[in-house]
Design a protein around this motif. Structure first.
Motif, PDB file in Angstrom:
ATOM      1  N   ILE A 225      27.254  36.931  31.300  1.00 54.41           N
ATOM      2  CA  ILE A 225      28.488  36.472  30.655  1.00 54.41           C
ATOM      3  C   ILE A 225      29.196  35.506  31.592  1.00 54.41           C
ATOM      4  CG2 ILE A 225      28.951  38.512  29.233  1.00 54.41           C
ATOM      5  CD1 ILE A 225      31.176  39.171  31.457  1.00 54.41           C
ATOM      6  N   HIS A 226      30.030  34.701  31.006  1.00 59.81           N
ATOM      7  CA  HIS A 226      30.889  33.861  31.821  1.00 59.81           C
ATOM      8  C   HIS A 226      32.273  34.482  31.833  1.00 59.81           C
ATOM      9  CE1 HIS A 226      31.485  30.211  34.048  1.00 59.81           C
ATOM     10  NE2 HIS A 226      32.735  30.329  33.634  1.00 59.81           N
ATOM     11  N   PHE A 227      32.756  34.825  33.009  1.00 57.03           N
ATOM     12  CA  PHE A 227      34.054  35.488  33.149  1.00 57.03           C
ATOM     13  C   PHE A 227      35.097  34.447  33.517  1.00 57.03           C
ATOM     14  CE2 PHE A 227      37.348  37.585  35.630  1.00 57.03           C
ATOM     15  CZ  PHE A 227      37.561  38.776  34.951  1.00 57.03           C
ATOM     16  N   LYS A 228      36.074  34.285  32.614  1.00 58.66           N
ATOM     17  CA  LYS A 228      37.116  33.286  32.882  1.00 58.66           C
ATOM     18  C   LYS A 228      38.366  34.026  33.341  1.00 58.66           C
ATOM     19  CE  LYS A 228      39.459  29.470  30.505  1.00 58.66           C
ATOM     20  NZ  LYS A 228      40.843  29.990  30.460  1.00 58.66           N
ATOM     21  N   ASN A 229      38.699  33.879  34.598  1.00 59.51           N
ATOM     22  CA  ASN A 229      39.849  34.606  35.113  1.00 59.51           C
ATOM     23  C   ASN A 229      41.134  33.871  34.782  1.00 59.51           C
ATOM     24  OD1 ASN A 229      40.353  37.056  36.572  1.00 59.51           O
ATOM     25  ND2 ASN A 229      41.397  35.763  38.034  1.00 59.51           N
ATOM     26  N   ARG A 230      42.165  34.633  34.437  1.00 58.17           N
ATOM     27  CA  ARG A 230      43.436  33.944  34.193  1.00 58.17           C
ATOM     28  C   ARG A 230      44.031  33.517  35.537  1.00 58.17           C
ATOM     29  NH1 ARG A 230      46.848  38.476  31.267  1.00 58.17           N
ATOM     30  NH2 ARG A 230      45.815  40.246  32.194  1.00 58.17           N
ATOM     31  N   ALA A 231      44.817  32.441  35.484  1.00 55.89           N
ATOM     32  CA  ALA A 231      45.327  31.890  36.736  1.00 55.89           C
ATOM     33  C   ALA A 231      46.326  32.841  37.373  1.00 55.89           C
ATOM     34  CB  ALA A 231      45.991  30.545  36.466  1.00 55.89           C
ATOM     35  N   ARG A 232      46.083  33.191  38.597  1.00 60.17           N
ATOM     36  CA  ARG A 232      47.004  34.035  39.362  1.00 60.17           C
ATOM     37  C   ARG A 232      47.096  33.454  40.758  1.00 60.17           C
ATOM     38  NH1 ARG A 232      49.518  38.691  37.028  1.00 60.17           N
ATOM     39  NH2 ARG A 232      48.143  39.446  35.408  1.00 60.17           N
ATOM     40  N   GLU A 233      48.239  33.597  41.335  1.00 61.46           N
ATOM     41  CA  GLU A 233      48.369  33.025  42.669  1.00 61.46           C
ATOM     42  C   GLU A 233      47.659  33.877  43.717  1.00 61.46           C
ATOM     43  OE1 GLU A 233      52.506  32.324  43.216  1.00 61.46           O
ATOM     44  OE2 GLU A 233      52.499  30.862  41.598  1.00 61.46           O
ATOM     45  N   ALA A 234      47.749  35.179  43.542  1.00 61.46           N
ATOM     46  CA  ALA A 234      47.160  36.044  44.565  1.00 61.46           C
ATOM     47  C   ALA A 234      46.485  37.228  43.894  1.00 61.46           C
ATOM     48  CB  ALA A 234      48.249  36.548  45.503  1.00 61.46           C
ATOM     49  N   SER A 235      45.519  37.817  44.603  1.00 62.51           N
ATOM     50  CA  SER A 235      44.883  39.018  44.087  1.00 62.51           C
ATOM     51  C   SER A 235      45.894  40.158  44.064  1.00 62.51           C
ATOM     52  CB  SER A 235      43.705  39.393  44.980  1.00 62.51           C
ATOM     53  OG  SER A 235      43.259  40.667  44.633  1.00 62.51           O
ATOM     54  N   LYS A 236      45.794  41.010  43.021  1.00 61.76           N
ATOM     55  CA  LYS A 236      46.715  42.138  42.939  1.00 61.76           C
ATOM     56  C   LYS A 236      46.223  43.318  43.765  1.00 61.76           C
ATOM     57  CE  LYS A 236      46.110  42.252  38.608  1.00 61.76           C
ATOM     58  NZ  LYS A 236      46.045  42.645  37.220  1.00 61.76           N
ATOM     59  N   LEU A 237      44.989  43.205  44.266  1.00 63.70           N
ATOM     60  CA  LEU A 237      44.407  44.340  44.970  1.00 63.70           C
ATOM     61  C   LEU A 237      45.066  44.548  46.330  1.00 63.70           C
ATOM     62  CD1 LEU A 237      40.546  44.090  44.455  1.00 63.70           C
ATOM     63  CD2 LEU A 237      42.076  45.913  43.714  1.00 63.70           C
ATOM     64  N   SER A 238      45.481  45.780  46.593  1.00 63.09           N
ATOM     65  CA  SER A 238      46.043  46.081  47.906  1.00 63.09           C
ATOM     66  C   SER A 238      44.918  46.540  48.833  1.00 63.09           C
ATOM     67  CB  SER A 238      47.086  47.189  47.779  1.00 63.09           C
ATOM     68  OG  SER A 238      46.439  48.395  47.420  1.00 63.09           O
ATOM     69  N   ALA A 239      45.216  46.523  50.124  1.00 64.12           N
ATOM     70  CA  ALA A 239      44.219  46.957  51.099  1.00 64.12           C
ATOM     71  C   ALA A 239      43.830  48.417  50.831  1.00 64.12           C
ATOM     72  CB  ALA A 239      44.779  46.808  52.507  1.00 64.12           C
ATOM     73  N   GLU A 240      44.799  49.219  50.412  1.00 62.59           N
ATOM     74  CA  GLU A 240      44.517  50.634  50.161  1.00 62.59           C
ATOM     75  C   GLU A 240      43.552  50.795  48.978  1.00 62.59           C
ATOM     76  OE1 GLU A 240      47.817  53.065  49.004  1.00 62.59           O
ATOM     77  OE2 GLU A 240      46.502  54.810  48.847  1.00 62.59           O
ATOM     78  N   GLU A 241      43.780  49.979  47.924  1.00 59.13           N
ATOM     79  CA  GLU A 241      42.892  50.064  46.758  1.00 59.13           C
ATOM     80  C   GLU A 241      41.467  49.671  47.135  1.00 59.13           C
ATOM     81  OE1 GLU A 241      45.223  49.003  42.699  1.00 59.13           O
ATOM     82  OE2 GLU A 241      45.489  47.578  44.317  1.00 59.13           O
ATOM     83  N   ILE A 242      41.345  48.631  47.945  1.00 60.12           N
ATOM     84  CA  ILE A 242      40.009  48.190  48.366  1.00 60.12           C
ATOM     85  C   ILE A 242      39.336  49.300  49.179  1.00 60.12           C
ATOM     86  CG2 ILE A 242      38.737  46.526  49.787  1.00 60.12           C
ATOM     87  CD1 ILE A 242      40.872  44.442  48.983  1.00 60.12           C
ATOM     88  N   TYR A 243      40.078  49.889  50.103  1.00 55.83           N
ATOM     89  CA  TYR A 243      39.540  50.955  50.948  1.00 55.83           C
ATOM     90  C   TYR A 243      39.090  52.143  50.081  1.00 55.83           C
ATOM     91  CZ  TYR A 243      39.497  54.842  54.226  1.00 55.83           C
ATOM     92  OH  TYR A 243      39.135  55.951  54.934  1.00 55.83           O
ATOM     93  N   MET A 244      39.948  52.544  49.133  1.00 55.59           N
ATOM     94  CA  MET A 244      39.621  53.687  48.274  1.00 55.59           C
ATOM     95  C   MET A 244      38.378  53.400  47.438  1.00 55.59           C
ATOM     96  SD  MET A 244      41.505  56.053  49.109  1.00 55.59           S
ATOM     97  CE  MET A 244      40.882  57.242  47.928  1.00 55.59           C
ATOM     98  N   ALA A 245      38.264  52.154  46.954  1.00 50.11           N
ATOM     99  CA  ALA A 245      37.086  51.795  46.159  1.00 50.11           C
ATOM    100  C   ALA A 245      35.830  51.889  47.017  1.00 50.11           C
ATOM    101  CB  ALA A 245      37.242  50.387  45.590  1.00 50.11           C
TER     102      ALA A 245
END
Ligand SMILES: Nc1nc2c(ncn2[C@@H]2O[C@H](COP(=O)(O)OP(=O)(O)OP(=O)(O)O)[C@@H](O)[C@H]2O)c(=O)[nH]1
Ligand SMILES: [Mg+2]
Length: 274
Positions: A225-245
């Protein structure tokens, strides 16, 4: 980044390809998607007569639910709204809707989840459904030949690609895009899913659903699939979310076991291995 060929399920299934007679439920989680939801519902319903859409909204303050109610009037019987009082996460919203969908008297054959913001294209839905003729669960994948992303700059696609390579190594699930939220499941896969064991926060929800399907012996497939991301200035992911994932993906093997169970193929010969 070179992409591998899409994985193919090896065992043809009785019933063959997706047919217009099958009942398909598409679950769309929403939080503040008022502008997107009506056009998305329209485009999804246009993909086939057997398709219904349920919007799982978490009390969006922008009036998403109102837009859904209008769509319910326009397409009677084909659209529904599952409203929860407050924002409690995409994963939990989808799981609640799937549980309800399985219990629904319309006996849906296939259940689908996808984002509301047109990152996932409604016109790709038939591709996923078609592949369900051979697989039990199909993921719309950015990381197989023919797939891709747009509007992501450099940092986000690299991070997402790396995350998916990491998941492939630590969890061993035989798909390339484990964090993709555009998926189609045969109902049997969800009937066996142990929803209560799923950690319902963060990207691991997608991984855990796929891991359970795989460990239960179901065939997993991917379509580009082609994933078209909506325009955002910054990722919403926090360092804690990345670590937990990262931690939770690494724990999947320990929580669920290492190898898929052998399973008799419904309507086919012998057993299947993922
Ligand atoms: N019901 C529900 N839906 C949510 C929640 N959070 C996000 N969503 C929906 O889940 C889908 C994916 O969320 P997005 O906000 O697009 O996440 P993303 O694609 O990682 O980030 P963006 O760059 O903002 O597009 C969208 O349809 C959202 O409206 C939530 O807490 N509850
Ligand atoms: Mg999005």
């Amino acid at each position: 980044m070179a992409h591998a060929r899409a994985r193919e399920c090896r065992i043809p299934r009785r019933g063959g390809r997706w047919s217009i007679r099958q009942r398909v439920l598409v679950v769309v989680p929403t939080y503040n998607e008022r502008e997107n939801v009506a056009p998305l519902v329209r485009d999804l319903l246009a993909q086939g007569e057997g398709i219904d859409v349920w919007v799982a909204d978490d009390g969006s303050p922008d009036g998403t639910a109102e837009a859904v109610r209008e769509a319910m009037t326009r397409y009677p019987g084909r659209v529904d709204l599952l409203l929860r009082p407050e924002k409690a996460g995409r994963g939990a919203a989808v799981i609640t809707a799937f549980k309800k969908g399985l219990a629904d008297p319309r006996a849906y054959d296939v259940l689908v989840e996808m984002d509301a913001d047109f990152s996932h294209r409604p016109e790709d839905l038939p591709k996923l459904l078609g592949e369900l003729g051979r697989c039990d669960m199909v993921v719309g994948s950015r990381y197989v030949e023919g797939g891709g992303t747009s509007e992501w700059g450099i940092w986000r696609p690299a991070l997402s690609w790396l995350a998916n390579r990491y998941v492939a190594v630590v969890a061993g699930i035989p798909i390339r895009d484990t964090t993709s939220g555009f998926r189609a499941y045969r109902r049997a896969v969800l009937e066996e899913t142990e929803f209560d064991r799923i950690k319902i926060r963060g990207y691991v929800v997608h991984g855990e659903m796929a891991y359970q399907a795989w460990i239960h012996g179901f065939q997993l497939g991917e379509v580009p699939i082609h994933f078209k991301n909506r325009a955002r200035e910054a990722s919403k992911l926090s360092a804690e979310e990345i670590y937990m994932a990262l931690v939770n993906f690494a724990l999947l093997r320990f929580r669920y076991g290492l190898r898929p169970r052998k399973r008799r193929v419904p309507g086919g010969e012998g057993t299947s291995h993922a």
